[in-house]
Design a protein around this motif. Structure first.
Motif, PDB file in Angstrom:
ATOM      1  N   TYR A 211      -5.337  11.621   2.838  1.00 14.41           N
ATOM      2  CA  TYR A 211      -5.822  10.321   2.362  1.00 14.41           C
ATOM      3  C   TYR A 211      -7.342  10.226   2.508  1.00 14.41           C
ATOM      4  O   TYR A 211      -8.055   9.817   1.584  1.00 14.41           O
ATOM      5  CB  TYR A 211      -5.136   9.206   3.151  1.00 14.41           C
ATOM      6  N   ALA A 212      -7.835  10.617   3.670  1.00 16.72           N
ATOM      7  CA  ALA A 212      -9.265  10.480   3.967  1.00 16.72           C
ATOM      8  C   ALA A 212     -10.123  11.311   3.022  1.00 16.72           C
ATOM      9  O   ALA A 212     -11.156  10.839   2.523  1.00 16.72           O
ATOM     10  CB  ALA A 212      -9.537  10.899   5.411  1.00 16.72           C
ATOM     11  N   GLU A 213      -9.720  12.547   2.767  1.00 15.55           N
ATOM     12  CA  GLU A 213     -10.516  13.416   1.908  1.00 15.55           C
ATOM     13  C   GLU A 213     -10.559  12.884   0.482  1.00 15.55           C
ATOM     14  O   GLU A 213     -11.593  12.963  -0.195  1.00 15.55           O
ATOM     15  CB  GLU A 213      -9.959  14.837   1.960  1.00 15.55           C
ATOM     16  N   THR A 214      -9.454  12.323   0.036  1.00 17.70           N
ATOM     17  CA  THR A 214      -9.400  11.758  -1.313  1.00 17.70           C
ATOM     18  C   THR A 214     -10.231  10.482  -1.396  1.00 17.70           C
ATOM     19  O   THR A 214     -11.001  10.287  -2.350  1.00 17.70           O
ATOM     20  CB  THR A 214      -7.937  11.457  -1.693  1.00 17.70           C
ATOM     21  N   VAL A 215     -10.095   9.620  -0.406  1.00 15.59           N
ATOM     22  CA  VAL A 215     -10.867   8.381  -0.375  1.00 15.59           C
ATOM     23  C   VAL A 215     -12.364   8.665  -0.254  1.00 15.59           C
ATOM     24  O   VAL A 215     -13.194   7.990  -0.883  1.00 15.59           O
ATOM     25  CB  VAL A 215     -10.389   7.487   0.788  1.00 15.59           C
ATOM     26  N   ALA A 270      -4.679   8.979  -3.164  1.00 10.40           N
ATOM     27  CA  ALA A 270      -4.831   8.519  -1.782  1.00 10.40           C
ATOM     28  C   ALA A 270      -3.646   7.669  -1.366  1.00 10.40           C
ATOM     29  O   ALA A 270      -3.095   7.829  -0.264  1.00 10.40           O
ATOM     30  CB  ALA A 270      -6.139   7.742  -1.629  1.00 10.40           C
ATOM     31  N   CYS A 271      -3.246   6.755  -2.232  1.00 11.65           N
ATOM     32  CA  CYS A 271      -2.104   5.890  -1.918  1.00 11.65           C
ATOM     33  C   CYS A 271      -0.829   6.700  -1.754  1.00 11.65           C
ATOM     34  O   CYS A 271      -0.006   6.423  -0.874  1.00 11.65           O
ATOM     35  CB  CYS A 271      -1.937   4.835  -3.003  1.00 11.65           C
ATOM     36  N   ALA A 272      -0.667   7.722  -2.576  1.00 11.65           N
ATOM     37  CA  ALA A 272       0.521   8.573  -2.483  1.00 11.65           C
ATOM     38  C   ALA A 272       0.567   9.323  -1.155  1.00 11.65           C
ATOM     39  O   ALA A 272       1.650   9.562  -0.595  1.00 11.65           O
ATOM     40  CB  ALA A 272       0.547   9.554  -3.646  1.00 11.65           C
ATOM     41  N   ALA A 273      -0.594   9.692  -0.622  1.00 13.80           N
ATOM     42  CA  ALA A 273      -0.649  10.429   0.643  1.00 13.80           C
ATOM     43  C   ALA A 273      -0.124   9.595   1.806  1.00 13.80           C
ATOM     44  O   ALA A 273       0.281  10.143   2.838  1.00 13.80           O
ATOM     45  CB  ALA A 273      -2.077  10.879   0.931  1.00 13.80           C
ATOM     46  N   GLU A 282      -0.090  -0.457   4.013  1.00  8.23           N
ATOM     47  CA  GLU A 282      -0.497  -1.205   2.827  1.00  8.23           C
ATOM     48  C   GLU A 282      -1.981  -1.573   2.863  1.00  8.23           C
ATOM     49  O   GLU A 282      -2.671  -1.571   1.836  1.00  8.23           O
ATOM     50  CB  GLU A 282       0.350  -2.472   2.669  1.00  8.23           C
ATOM     51  N   THR A 283      -2.496  -1.891   4.048  1.00  9.98           N
ATOM     52  CA  THR A 283      -3.919  -2.235   4.143  1.00  9.98           C
ATOM     53  C   THR A 283      -4.792  -1.043   3.764  1.00  9.98           C
ATOM     54  O   THR A 283      -5.845  -1.206   3.131  1.00  9.98           O
ATOM     55  CB  THR A 283      -4.270  -2.710   5.563  1.00  9.98           C
ATOM     56  N   LEU A 284      -4.380   0.149   4.129  1.00  8.67           N
ATOM     57  CA  LEU A 284      -5.138   1.342   3.760  1.00  8.67           C
ATOM     58  C   LEU A 284      -5.085   1.566   2.247  1.00  8.67           C
ATOM     59  O   LEU A 284      -6.058   2.043   1.647  1.00  8.67           O
ATOM     60  CB  LEU A 284      -4.610   2.571   4.497  1.00  8.67           C
ATOM     61  N   ARG A 285      -3.976   1.230   1.632  1.00  5.15           N
ATOM     62  CA  ARG A 285      -3.897   1.332   0.173  1.00  5.15           C
ATOM     63  C   ARG A 285      -4.872   0.346  -0.480  1.00  5.15           C
ATOM     64  O   ARG A 285      -5.558   0.681  -1.446  1.00  5.15           O
ATOM     65  CB  ARG A 285      -2.465   1.070  -0.303  1.00  5.15           C
ATOM     66  N   GLU A 286      -4.923  -0.851   0.051  1.00  3.67           N
ATOM     67  CA  GLU A 286      -5.873  -1.844  -0.464  1.00  3.67           C
ATOM     68  C   GLU A 286      -7.305  -1.376  -0.257  1.00  3.67           C
ATOM     69  O   GLU A 286      -8.178  -1.615  -1.106  1.00  3.67           O
ATOM     70  CB  GLU A 286      -5.650  -3.185   0.227  1.00  3.67           C
ATOM     71  N   ALA A 287      -7.557  -0.702   0.849  1.00  4.09           N
ATOM     72  CA  ALA A 287      -8.905  -0.199   1.130  1.00  4.09           C
ATOM     73  C   ALA A 287      -9.326   0.834   0.089  1.00  4.09           C
ATOM     74  O   ALA A 287     -10.483   0.847  -0.358  1.00  4.09           O
ATOM     75  CB  ALA A 287      -8.952   0.416   2.524  1.00  4.09           C
TER      76      ALA A 287
END
Length: 296
Positions: A211-215, A270-273, A282-287
């Motif tokens: 997630y982090a690398e994609t974001v 990122a959301c898929a990860a 969910e908050t990380l997806r919103e981020a």
């Protein structure tokens, strides 16, 4: 609690803790403390500490511990901005809507303030208040040193400077490598540190790293778009620098629409990860969505 509310809440907590850890009085070298405070307090959205706190919350880590790690990471980030703005680097006079540290103070003080923030980060992580387990603290220190050093942020900045005088523009793959080091390494730490604090299982740590690398890449594309389309009043920093310098960026190589499409695709990845964490993330997806939609 909405994403924006959580983001602001964590930013306020970061400022409160940083204010406590860097008091305005009592130092034997007050000028450098003043410059460190000027360069770090009340600054920016605090995205990186936000990611530390949110990743740690997935595992039920105490917020106070996560905030200390977040503050340490923000010290590294702020030191890098102070040094990046120096005449020998990007030579900027505006950062987050106010004069850069070397303008507000002087170059020597700005360099020392950056050095002070860098070393202070490791002082915070090494303190038992951050985590009672010395092995956890050691892992936090090691991971941040790697993220901030020659194979991470510092190395990425070196590649960026070298590109300015190179005989040819960077390719897309080279830009991705550069940004994975310069920007992405600290994003990776911000998510991975939550798993380190929790002593989480490897599969969960790797999901957060993915997630982090994609974001992190999406964040840089959004930055390139802001430099191309934004204005200094909104972004809080000088814009149009990349085009002025003839610098190869995601925008110059992919075009505005191509860069936007790539950023949106990265958000989906990122959301898929985060699937292993279900609704808790969910908050990380919103981020992730916020990162590519932001205006500053």
């Amino acid at each position: 609690m909405s994403f924006e509310t959580r983001l602001k809440s964590i930013a306020q907590d970061v400022d409160t803790l940083l204010e406590q850890l860097l008091p305005a009085s009592g130092s034997r070298a007050p000028r450098v403390i003043d410059a460190m405070r000027y360069s770090s307090l009340g600054q920016g959205k605090r995205l990186r500490p936000f990611f530390v706190v949110e990743s740690a919350s997935l595992f039920g880590v105490e917020r106070a511990q996560a905030l200390r790690v977040g503050v340490a990471l923000e010290c590294i980030h702020c030191y890098s901005l102070v040094h990046d703005d120096l005449p020998a680097m990007d030579d900027d006079d505006l950062r987050r809507g106010k004069p850069t540290a070397h303008i507000a103070f002087d170059e020597a003080t700005a360099i020392l303030a950056g050095d002070g923030l860098l070393t202070f980060a490791f002082e915070i992580l090494g303190d038992a208040k951050t985590h009672p387990d010395g092995a956890v603290r050691s892992n936090l220190v090691l991971a941040l040193a790697k993220a901030a050093g020659a194979d991470g942020m510092v190395g990425g900045q070196m590649l960026d400077l070298a590109a300015e005088t190179a005989s040819r523009p960077l390719t897309l793959d080279e830009i991705i490598t550069l940004q994975a080091m310069k920007t992405g390494a600290l994003f990776r730490y911000s998510l991975e540190s939550g798993a380190i604090l929790a002593q989480a299982k490897e599969a969960d740590r790797l999901a957060l790293v993915d997630y982090a690398e994609t974001v992190g890449l999406a964040f840089q594309i959004a930055d390139d778009l802001l430099d191309a389309e934004g204005d200094a009043e909104t972004t809080g920093k000088r814009t149009g620098k990349d085009a002025e310098a003839g610098k190869a960026t995601f925008v110059s190589l992919m075009g505005l629409e191509g860069a936007r499409a790539k950023a949106r695709s990265l958000v989906e990845d990122a959301c898929a990860a985060l699937e292993p964490f279900g609704k808790k993330a969910e908050t990380l997806r919103e981020a992730a969505r916020f990162i590519v939609e932001r205006k500053s």
